[in-house]
Each structure stands twice: as structure tokens, then as C-alpha cells.
Design a protein around this motif. Structure first.
Motif, PDB file in Angstrom:
ATOM      1  N   SER A  16       0.788  -1.272   0.107  1.00 24.65           N
ATOM      2  CA  SER A  16       0.074   0.073  -0.022  1.00 24.65           C
ATOM      3  C   SER A  16       0.726   1.227   0.137  1.00 24.65           C
ATOM      4  O   SER A  16       0.346   2.279  -0.382  1.00 24.65           O
ATOM      5  N   SER A  17       1.948   1.245   0.548  1.00 18.95           N
ATOM      6  CA  SER A  17       3.099   2.508   0.404  1.00 18.95           C
ATOM      7  C   SER A  17       3.600   2.690  -1.114  1.00 18.95           C
ATOM      8  O   SER A  17       4.046   3.604  -1.341  1.00 18.95           O
ATOM      9  N   THR A  19       2.864   3.279  -4.998  1.00 15.61           N
ATOM     10  CA  THR A  19       1.973   3.506  -5.983  1.00 15.61           C
ATOM     11  C   THR A  19       2.471   3.747  -7.436  1.00 15.61           C
ATOM     12  O   THR A  19       3.797   3.593  -7.691  1.00 15.61           O
TER      13      THR A  19
END
Length: 79
Positions: A16-17, A19
């Protein structure tokens, strides 16, 4: 018959960190430039139906070395 393909998603995007900054459709492959300076290159499912067979992931250091090497190769060809 036209086949609908599912959206292509890079492996690093599962964290999730990290992108996706850019996605480049190369035809039979998709190149993802990630926020952690890594890159993922995925073959379309039609080319390699198993995820393990169609993913190339490079971390930031490998990406840097690849880009420097490509720059040197293209610099030599243009001289």
C-alpha cells in the motif's frame, strides 16, 4: 471473437505504500514505473497466462543500473 482482458496490475502495487506513477502500454507488455523507483514489466495474459511467468520486477538499484546501461548502449549507437 473479441476477448476482454482484465486490467493489468503490477506486483509492487500490492504494497500500500508503493503507488504506480506511470503505466506504459508497450503492446504485448505493460511497463509500470513505481513510486519507490522500481519498475515492473508484465506480459499480457495471452502471452504468459501464469503470473509467475509474466512478471519482471526490478528494485530501485536494478532500475538505475538498467537505465544507465541503456543510456550507454544508445550513446554508443548514435556516435
Amino acid at each position: 471473437m473479441v476477448l476482454q482482458s482484465e486490467p493489468v496490475a503490477p506486483m509492487a502495487a500490492r504494497d500500500s505504500s508503493v503507488t504506480v506513477l506511470h503505466e506504459i502500454d508497450l503492446g504485448a507488455h505493460h511497463l509500470f514505473i513505481m513510486s519507490d523507483q522500481s519498475i515492473d514489466l508484465l506480459a499480457d495474459e495471452e502471452q504468459a497466462p501464469y503470473v509467475a511467468d509474466n512478471v519482471l520486477s526490478l528494485d530501485a538499484d536494478e532500475t538505475y543500473r538498467l537505465l544507465i546501461s541503456l543510456q550507454e548502449v544508445f550513446k554508443q549507437k548514435t556516435v
